[in-house]
Design an enzyme around this catalytic site. Structure first.
Site, PDB file in Angstrom:
ATOM      1  N   ASP A  71     -14.935 -11.914  68.134  1.00  0.00           N
ATOM      2  CA  ASP A  71     -14.942 -11.378  69.496  1.00  0.00           C
ATOM      3  C   ASP A  71     -15.688 -12.381  70.366  1.00  0.00           C
ATOM      4  O   ASP A  71     -16.438 -13.216  69.843  1.00  0.00           O
ATOM      5  CB  ASP A  71     -15.624 -10.011  69.545  1.00  0.00           C
ATOM      6  CG  ASP A  71     -15.125  -9.138  70.687  1.00  0.00           C
ATOM      7  OD1 ASP A  71     -14.432  -8.139  70.433  1.00  0.00           O
ATOM      8  OD2 ASP A  71     -15.427  -9.446  71.858  1.00  0.00           O
ATOM      9  N   ASP A 120      -7.025  -5.048  73.672  1.00  0.00           N
ATOM     10  CA  ASP A 120      -6.587  -4.735  75.030  1.00  0.00           C
ATOM     11  C   ASP A 120      -5.056  -4.776  75.048  1.00  0.00           C
ATOM     12  O   ASP A 120      -4.462  -5.799  74.700  1.00  0.00           O
ATOM     13  CB  ASP A 120      -7.161  -5.770  75.993  1.00  0.00           C
ATOM     14  CG  ASP A 120      -6.909  -5.441  77.455  1.00  0.00           C
ATOM     15  OD1 ASP A 120      -5.903  -4.765  77.752  1.00  0.00           O
ATOM     16  OD2 ASP A 120      -7.711  -5.872  78.297  1.00  0.00           O
TER      17      ASP A 120
END
Length: 217
Positions: A71, A120
């Site tokens: 991430d 997302d």
């Protein structure tokens, strides 16, 4: 920047289970993840890992494997890093990097298994190339995964799931299974009750969890 976030970044700088810019290993980790862990266990990588709940959870269930959560948000990775330390897990680490740059940090066929967990969905058409199951990403995953490596996707997004099914229909894959309601399916037990923060959130709001897995042919 708040004092609490600064403290988290200071912790990340010292954490041995976080690979990020500014640490010497950041420049040399590609092709060397097994040396990093000090063993030859299979390498499982989670993309868009957020707070690292899934990587840490899987590491606890499968001590015979190594896990890397990826991430770009350092404050989120701090949570996973600290959880791993608290649980005494030495088979999980975190990489702070953009997913589109994954080939800078993993060598071809270095990864045994890939997870994409609640990314997302990028619903706007103009954002299609940024979806983590876009063909350009699939080509990268094919390069990094071992020939028989699994790729998994978990999402609450109907649009991303349908987009992924349509995209995969145009790619050579095998052993493909999918469900639009994971926890009402026979595959639920394969997930060992591990849920991310967002998965708990979406489930509580009544969204079904979609899941698929496959190997590249």
């Amino acid at each position: 920047m708040g004092r609490q976030k600064l403290k988290k970044f200071e912790d990340n700088d010292k954490a041995g289970n976080i690979v990020q810019a500014g640490k010497p290993i950041y420049e040399t980790i590609k092709g060397n993840w097994r040396a990093f862990f000090g063993n030859d266990k299979p390498l499982v990588v989670e993309l868009a890992c957020g707070r690292g709940e899934y990587s840490v959870g899987l590491a606890g269930v499968f001590p015979e494997k190594n896990f890397v959560g990826v991430d770009i948000k350092g404050a989120r990775l701090w949570t996973g890093s600290q959880a791993a330390y608290a649980q005494g897990l030495d088979n999980v680490a975190f990489l702070r990097a953009y997913i589109q740059n994954l080939t800078d940090f993993f060598a071809p066929q270095e990864i045994d298994e890939l997870w994409i967990t609640f990314p997302d969905p990028r619903p706007r058409n103009s954002d299609e190339r940024r979806r983590l199951t876009h063909p350009r990403f699939l080509a990268m995953y094919r390069q990094l995964l071992k020939p028989e490596g699994w790729l998994h996707l978990k999402t609450d997004s109907d649009s991303l799931f349908e987009y992924t099914l349509e995209t995969l229909a145009e790619h050579p894959i095998k052993d493909f299974v999918h469900t639009s309601d994971l926890y009402s399916s026979s595959m639920a037990q394969d997930h060992h009750g591990i849920k991310t923060y967002y998965e708990h959130l979406f489930s509580a709001q009544g969204f079904s969890i979609k899941y698929l897995r496959f190997r590249f042919a």
